[in-house]
Design a protein around this motif. Structure first.
Motif, PDB file in Angstrom:
ATOM      1  N   TYR A   1      15.941   6.167  12.411  1.00 38.93           N
ATOM      2  CA  TYR A   1      14.685   5.531  12.805  1.00 38.93           C
ATOM      3  C   TYR A   1      13.716   6.550  13.408  1.00 38.93           C
ATOM      4  O   TYR A   1      12.491   6.427  13.239  1.00 38.93           O
ATOM      5  N   ARG A   2      14.253   7.538  14.111  1.00 35.11           N
ATOM      6  CA  ARG A   2      13.394   8.591  14.640  1.00 35.11           C
ATOM      7  C   ARG A   2      12.807   9.422  13.508  1.00 35.11           C
ATOM      8  O   ARG A   2      11.622   9.767  13.521  1.00 35.11           O
ATOM      9  N   GLU A   3      13.615   9.749  12.503  1.00 37.43           N
ATOM     10  CA  GLU A   3      13.110  10.490  11.350  1.00 37.43           C
ATOM     11  C   GLU A   3      12.075   9.677  10.583  1.00 37.43           C
ATOM     12  O   GLU A   3      11.073  10.223  10.103  1.00 37.43           O
ATOM     13  N   LYS A   4      12.309   8.383  10.477  1.00 37.57           N
ATOM     14  CA  LYS A   4      11.344   7.526   9.796  1.00 37.57           C
ATOM     15  C   LYS A   4      10.019   7.498  10.552  1.00 37.57           C
ATOM     16  O   LYS A   4       8.937   7.493   9.948  1.00 37.57           O
ATOM     17  N   ASP A   5      10.084   7.485  11.877  1.00 37.80           N
ATOM     18  CA  ASP A   5       8.870   7.502  12.686  1.00 37.80           C
ATOM     19  C   ASP A   5       8.087   8.790  12.463  1.00 37.80           C
ATOM     20  O   ASP A   5       6.849   8.774  12.377  1.00 37.80           O
ATOM     21  N   ILE A   6       8.785   9.910  12.341  1.00 35.85           N
ATOM     22  CA  ILE A   6       8.117  11.186  12.077  1.00 35.85           C
ATOM     23  C   ILE A   6       7.471  11.178  10.699  1.00 35.85           C
ATOM     24  O   ILE A   6       6.341  11.652  10.512  1.00 35.85           O
ATOM     25  N   ARG A   7       8.167  10.634   9.702  1.00 37.87           N
ATOM     26  CA  ARG A   7       7.610  10.572   8.349  1.00 37.87           C
ATOM     27  C   ARG A   7       6.330   9.738   8.317  1.00 37.87           C
ATOM     28  O   ARG A   7       5.354  10.096   7.632  1.00 37.87           O
ATOM     29  N   TYR A   8       6.325   8.622   9.025  1.00 38.23           N
ATOM     30  CA  TYR A   8       5.116   7.793   9.076  1.00 38.23           C
ATOM     31  C   TYR A   8       3.953   8.560   9.696  1.00 38.23           C
ATOM     32  O   TYR A   8       2.816   8.503   9.194  1.00 38.23           O
ATOM     33  N   ALA A   9       4.217   9.275  10.787  1.00 42.17           N
ATOM     34  CA  ALA A   9       3.153  10.033  11.448  1.00 42.17           C
ATOM     35  C   ALA A   9       2.653  11.175  10.564  1.00 42.17           C
ATOM     36  O   ALA A   9       1.440  11.431  10.488  1.00 42.17           O
ATOM     37  N   VAL A  10       3.571  11.862   9.885  1.00 40.36           N
ATOM     38  CA  VAL A  10       3.176  12.956   8.992  1.00 40.36           C
ATOM     39  C   VAL A  10       2.305  12.436   7.858  1.00 40.36           C
ATOM     40  O   VAL A  10       1.263  13.024   7.522  1.00 40.36           O
ATOM     41  N   GLU A  11       2.700  11.325   7.268  1.00 44.66           N
ATOM     42  CA  GLU A  11       1.928  10.770   6.159  1.00 44.66           C
ATOM     43  C   GLU A  11       0.571  10.250   6.640  1.00 44.66           C
ATOM     44  O   GLU A  11      -0.421  10.324   5.899  1.00 44.66           O
ATOM     45  N   TRP A  12       0.507   9.744   7.868  1.00 45.59           N
ATOM     46  CA  TRP A  12      -0.763   9.264   8.406  1.00 45.59           C
ATOM     47  C   TRP A  12      -1.752  10.409   8.548  1.00 45.59           C
ATOM     48  O   TRP A  12      -2.921  10.279   8.181  1.00 45.59           O
ATOM     49  N   HIS A  13      -1.308  11.554   9.053  1.00 44.63           N
ATOM     50  CA  HIS A  13      -2.198  12.714   9.201  1.00 44.63           C
ATOM     51  C   HIS A  13      -2.529  13.328   7.847  1.00 44.63           C
ATOM     52  O   HIS A  13      -3.608  13.936   7.702  1.00 44.63           O
ATOM     53  N   ARG A  14      -1.649  13.198   6.862  1.00 46.23           N
ATOM     54  CA  ARG A  14      -1.914  13.785   5.543  1.00 46.23           C
ATOM     55  C   ARG A  14      -3.149  13.158   4.902  1.00 46.23           C
ATOM     56  O   ARG A  14      -3.839  13.808   4.108  1.00 46.23           O
ATOM     57  N   LYS A  15      -3.412  11.893   5.189  1.00 48.51           N
ATOM     58  CA  LYS A  15      -4.584  11.233   4.616  1.00 48.51           C
ATOM     59  C   LYS A  15      -5.872  11.952   4.994  1.00 48.51           C
ATOM     60  O   LYS A  15      -6.836  11.973   4.216  1.00 48.51           O
ATOM     61  N   PHE A  16      -5.904  12.539   6.177  1.00 46.31           N
ATOM     62  CA  PHE A  16      -7.114  13.199   6.652  1.00 46.31           C
ATOM     63  C   PHE A  16      -7.138  14.687   6.309  1.00 46.31           C
ATOM     64  O   PHE A  16      -8.218  15.254   6.093  1.00 46.31           O
ATOM     65  N   THR A  17      -5.989  15.319   6.280  1.00 49.50           N
ATOM     66  CA  THR A  17      -5.962  16.767   6.041  1.00 49.50           C
ATOM     67  C   THR A  17      -6.421  17.119   4.628  1.00 49.50           C
ATOM     68  O   THR A  17      -6.968  18.210   4.414  1.00 49.50           O
ATOM     69  N   LEU A  18      -6.221  16.221   3.646  1.00 50.14           N
ATOM     70  CA  LEU A  18      -6.688  16.501   2.289  1.00 50.14           C
ATOM     71  C   LEU A  18      -8.203  16.627   2.260  1.00 50.14           C
ATOM     72  O   LEU A  18      -8.754  17.557   1.654  1.00 50.14           O
TER      73      LEU A  18
END
Length: 487
Positions: free
Chosen positions: A355-372
């Protein structure tokens, strides 16, 4: 809009379109090389491959758009500088910053479009491509006989032929093992020749056998011991036909709902919703772990003196106030509780980690939307002034410079993202690290290009370094004098 702005826009659009399609083609070829073993020899229809490539084009947009933006900006301003058009523009009273203004507007529109694309379209494309690629990799390869090698791709059968014709339709010296559910080969068929053809609906493979013999062992199913009276049949044939069901070679599409909860298939709202739900579960899990851990931590009743409770905060050791038997029992109980707490922590960690790894994946994907979107602006901010500085057009030096800077960006972004996924960095720092590192470079190159200063002028940097060193020396001299006067 001035004619100069139209000139720069026309000079930018054509290289951008050319480089975009070239980069996309290269990325598609890399994708095909990566999954070539999963695509070749499985008899896919042309539209399946085309659908997979179309989805991959949309997925690779996150890498193709920034790279093409960097390369086209270097080529555009390199061509303008090489043909002295930048000199003419500046002579007309238009600064390089004003000349770049319409391109910044166009790139900003591209960046905004890439943001909305990554938020609304890319999750859907990832869902469709993920499910299709899963089915493509799971599909069996077409039935293919190699001379002298057993083929077990048809469920329940193992087929071998010592030789075959050039067109593959005629097999020689065949051996066919028919397996039952227990895994043993009860029926064996030998034939001198076999002719392969498909049924009209392509659902079955029809094998016509010539001049052979078939052995059948009619043993009792799941028999635990040998029965000498079991029936054994052998019959010879001049010609017989065997039909094999080929439905296991069809590509069955998996329900896409099974992949919807993956972090790459979610938009910003869905990522926020899934992340909040995951946080609630993590908080409840931490509370439960804390409560269960406290149950194993108790004060041992041996903290007493002359039948009265003893203050455990005093400096007296337990061995001084308890008997040897009580001291031994206290140590054993403490060790047992320590082992129980260790086992509990290990088990809870195994439950907590996914669940901790899943939380990190969600946060990483959320920031990826803006970094592109921001990466398009950043790489244009590097490429445009760099092209104005090097003043070389074409596909020579601009391509080399673009590859170098893009590799720097890509390496930093990849390493930082990996560190974020490993929890070495926070997701925010991991996803924005490359942009944070290269933004000062973009500002520096823009300053150099607008002030018409040379980028690789060693004498200029030497003079600035000497001036800085003199200031540092003067500062320390003044400080020494001040300290001396005070003393």
């Amino acid at each position: 809009m001035k004619k100069i702005h139209l000139l720069i826009l026309q000079a930018f659009i054509k290289p951008f379109m050319v480089t975009f399609f070239i980069v996309m083609f290269v990325l598609l070829m890399l994708f095909l090389f990566k999954y070539i073993d999963d695509l070749i020899g499985k008899g896919f229809q042309w539209y399946v491959i085309l659908e997979l490539l179309s989805y991959q084009c949309a997925v690779q947009l996150a890498m193709a758009l920034p790279l093409s933006m960097l390369l086209s900006s270097i080529m555009t301003f390199g061509n303008l500088g090489e043909s002295y058009e930048l000199v003419a523009i500046k002579a007309a009273g238009v600064s390089l910053r004003n000349a770049m203004a319409p391109l910044f507007v166009v790139v900003a529109l591209f960046s905004a479009g890439s943001f909305f694309f990554s938020d609304y379209i890319l999750p859907v494309v990832n869902l469709k491509m993920g499910s299709l690629l899963y089915d493509v990799r799971k599909k069996k390869a077409d039935f293919f006989i190699k001379p002298g090698v057993f083929n077990s791709t048809i469920p329940g059968y193992s087929i071998r032929a010592k030789a075959k014709s050039e067109d593959g339709t005629t097999l020689y010296n065949m051996m066919i093992y028919q397996h039952q559910s227990g895994g043993t080969a009860n029926n064996v068929t030998f034939a001198k020749e076999g002719y392969v053809q498909n049924s009209p609906d392509n659902r079955y493979m029809v094998l016509k056998l010539i001049d052979g013999v078939r052995y059948e062992d009619a043993s009792v199913k799941n028999a635990k011991r040998y029965d000498p009276r079991q029936q054994f049949t052998r019959f010879r044939f001049k010609e017989t036909t065997t039909k094999f069901d080929m439905s296991s070679f069809d590509m069955n599409r998996t329900d896409q709902d099974l992949f919807k909860s993956h972090h790459q298939m979610l938009n910003l709202k869905q990522l926020k919703l899934y992340s909040d739900s995951n946080h609630v579960y993590l908080d409840s899990l931490q509370r439960v772990n804390s409560i269960e851990g406290k149950r194993y931590i108790n004060l041992y009743s041996a903290y007493f003196q002359n039948g009265k409770p003893h203050n455990p905060k005093s400096d007296i050791h337990l061995a001084d106030i308890a008997s040897k038997e009580q001291y031994r029992m206290a140590l054993n109980n403490a060790l047992n509780q320590a082992r129980q707490v260790k086992d509990l922590a290990f088990n809870k960690q195994m439950e907590y980690t996914p669940y901790r790894e899943k939380d990190i994946r969600y946060a990483v994907e959320w920031h990826r939307k803006f970094t592109l979107a921001v990466s398009c602006l950043l790489l244009f901010g590097i490429g445009a002034p760099l092209g104005a500085i090097i003043r070389k057009g074409g596909l020579g030096l601009p391509v080399v410079m673009a590859i170098i800077f893009f590799l720097i960006y890509h390496v930093i972004a990849t390493l930082a993202e990996k560190a974020a996924k490993d929890a070495s960095l926070s997701p925010m720092w991991g996803m924005w690290m490359a942009i944070i590192v290269l933004t000062p470079l973009a500002i520096f190159l823009t300053y150099k290009s607008t002030t018409d200063s040379k980028l690789f002028d060693a004498d200029q940097y030497k003079l600035k370094a000497e001036a800085l060193w003199k200031r540092i020396v003067e500062f320390f001299n003044r400080k020494k004098k001040t300290d001396y006067n005070k003393g």
